[in-house]
Design an enzyme around this catalytic site. Structure first.
Site, short mmCIF file in Angstrom:
data_model
loop_
_atom_site.label_atom_id
_atom_site.label_comp_id
_atom_site.label_asym_id
_atom_site.label_seq_id
_atom_site.Cartn_x
_atom_site.Cartn_y
_atom_site.Cartn_z
N CYS A 65 0.84 -1.20 0.00
CA CYS A 65 0.00 0.00 0.00
C CYS A 65 0.87 1.25 0.00
CB CYS A 65 -0.91 0.00 1.23
SG CYS A 65 -2.03 1.42 1.29
N CYS A 69 -0.14 4.81 6.93
CA CYS A 69 -0.86 4.63 8.20
C CYS A 69 0.03 3.85 9.18
CB CYS A 69 -2.16 3.89 7.96
SG CYS A 69 -3.21 4.64 6.69
N CYS A 72 -0.56 0.06 10.31
CA CYS A 72 -0.90 -0.94 9.31
C CYS A 72 0.31 -1.75 8.85
CB CYS A 72 -1.56 -0.26 8.12
SG CYS A 72 -2.11 -1.43 6.85
N CYS A 109 -16.92 -9.25 3.95
CA CYS A 109 -16.28 -7.95 3.82
C CYS A 109 -15.11 -8.08 2.85
CB CYS A 109 -15.78 -7.46 5.17
SG CYS A 109 -17.11 -7.38 6.40
N CYS A 142 -20.02 -6.22 2.01
CA CYS A 142 -19.48 -4.91 2.35
C CYS A 142 -18.15 -4.75 1.63
CB CYS A 142 -19.28 -4.78 3.86
SG CYS A 142 -18.54 -3.21 4.39
N CYS A 202 -20.35 1.88 7.25
CA CYS A 202 -19.68 1.18 8.35
C CYS A 202 -18.41 1.97 8.64
CB CYS A 202 -19.36 -0.25 7.92
SG CYS A 202 -18.27 -1.15 9.04
N ARG A 272 -19.25 -3.66 16.47
CA ARG A 272 -18.53 -4.87 16.10
C ARG A 272 -17.15 -4.90 16.77
NH1 ARG A 272 -17.79 -4.37 10.44
NH2 ARG A 272 -20.02 -4.69 10.37
#
Length: 405
Positions: A65, A69, A72, A109, A142, A202, A272
């Site tokens: 990626c 972040c 991550c 998901c 999702c 979400c 969740r």
């Protein structure tokens, strides 16, 4: 305790607590913890009974990626030894999803690392959504693909997506300390795009990144204002090879207080328990079911989770039941609004582009050699970092091995 009685009354009326009340929940003592859980549990049961919704993650594209972040394992510059692979084909993704659905999940998901999807990526994911829905009647899907451009949410909706995940993660005031390659406002914009397209929004948070109580309350209040249908609560997995590898700030008691605060502020939304429950809640996981009405089944994006069989046993032993495909998750007043998020008065939503569908890419435990909650590793002394519970996922999507579901 007057505070808890007040919060229960407000939760049953969907009334927003004051910031001082939310902060007071986080400041309660361990001696009062069971009282806090019992109070928040009354609110949870009022809106969701004893049902637990199961969700299953499929990592469509792992690693590499370009975003930075700090939490991550798939970030730019990460040296974590995670799986790295490009897009799964629709049939491969559907096969991976089938394992979770067979284990009782009602929502799949679909997650992909990256800043956000290209139009070609949206085409690819749209085909995957259609394949999964054609092969699995009644499944919810999702998508979690990062920052959305104009028109992309609508295209996902047309392809059959039911929801979109994009987490706010932390407070606006501290967001720049965690990520520099995009802004907090970018995240809010994506949640709003999903909502405007008619997708169920979400959006949630990650706790344990060194934030203050005020930061936690800030992000949860921001989520309530955005009004998503589901709020995933992640607990940081301090992956070696990431900037936050040394941030071990959570205890099981702290995690339960955070979940209780989220339930009081967002009483009628799907709360969740997402990444990190096995690492930080550990043997206290069953208590968390009194606060949250939804969990992920099995493994996460880049790390292993508690064995799916152990999840099901935990739910049953704690006196809860798995929510069926024929049951409506949300209370009637929210479901009647179309399953989206903006027409009702409560709650919150959001997702980061590689910690999908509400799940920060951590977890731990299960059948891996590190042992963990359901394994055989010796417990670390109280207060010591449980690095033995963090194990990189080596099975399921992107591998030739069967998934843990």
């Amino acid at each position: 305790m007057d505070l808890l009685n007040t919060l229960v009354d407000k939760g049953l009326r969907r009334e927003l607590p004051t910031r001082e009340e939310a902060l007071a929940v986080l400041a309660t003592s361990d001696d009062d913890l069971l009282d806090v859980v019992a109070a928040a549990g009354k609110v949870r049961r009022h809106w969701f009974g004893r049902r637990v919704k199961l969700n299953y993650l499929v990592n469509l594209k792992s690693g590499l990626c370009p975003e930075d972040c700090s939490y991550c394992s798939q970030r730019l510059g990460s040296t974590a030894g995670i799986l790295k692979y490009t897009w799964l084909k629709p049939d491969e993704a559907s096969e991976a999803a089938a394992a979770g659905l067979a284990g009782g999940a009602k929502r799949v998901c679909l997650v992909a690392s990256g800043r956000g999807p290209t139009d070609r990526d949206v085409d690819r994911v749209s085909e995957t959504i259609k394949t999964i829905k054609d092969q699995n009647e009644g499944v919810e899907v999702c998508a979690c693909l990062g920052l959305l451009s104009d028109g992309q949410a609508e295209r996902l909706r047309e392809a059959g997506a039911d929801a979109y995940n994009h987490n706010l993660n932390t407070s606006e005031s501290t967001y720049g300390d965690i990520t520099t390659t995009h802004t907090y406002a970018d995240r809010v914009d994506t949640v709003q795009k999903a909502h405007s397209a008619g997708l169920s929004a979400c959006s949630g948070l990650i706790a344990g990144m060194g934030e203050s109580d005020e930061d936690l309350v800030d992000v949860v209040y921001s989520l309530r204002e955005l009004d998503p249908d589901s709020v995933p609560v992640n607990f940081l997995i301090p992956f070696e090879g990431t900037p936050l590898a040394k941030e071990w700030n959570l205890t099981p008691q702290r995690c339960l207080r955070i979940l209780a605060m989220v339930r009081f502020v967002c009483p009628d939304v799907e709360v969740r328990i997402a990444g990190g429950r096995e690492v930080h809640l550990r043997t206290m996981q069953p208590l968390a079911l009194h606060l949250a009405n939804s969990i992920f089944l099995g493994d996460y994006l880049t790390s292993e989770g508690q064995a799916g069989k152990a999840d099901l046993e935990m739910i049953a032993d704690a006196g809860f039941e798995v929510e069926g495909a024929d049951q409506v998750t949300l209370p009637e007043h929210r479901a009647a609004a179309g399953g989206g998020c903006g027409a009702h008065e409560a709650a919150g939503c959001g997702s980061h582009e590689s910690a999908g569908c509400g799940s920060q890419e951590g977890a731990g435990c299960g059948s891996h050699e590190a042992g963990g909650v359901c394994g055989t590793a010796a417990a670390a002394p109280a207060g010591e970092p449980r690095t033995d519970l963090v194990a990189v996922r080596r099975r399921g999507a992107g591998t030739d091995l069967a998934p843990n579901a």
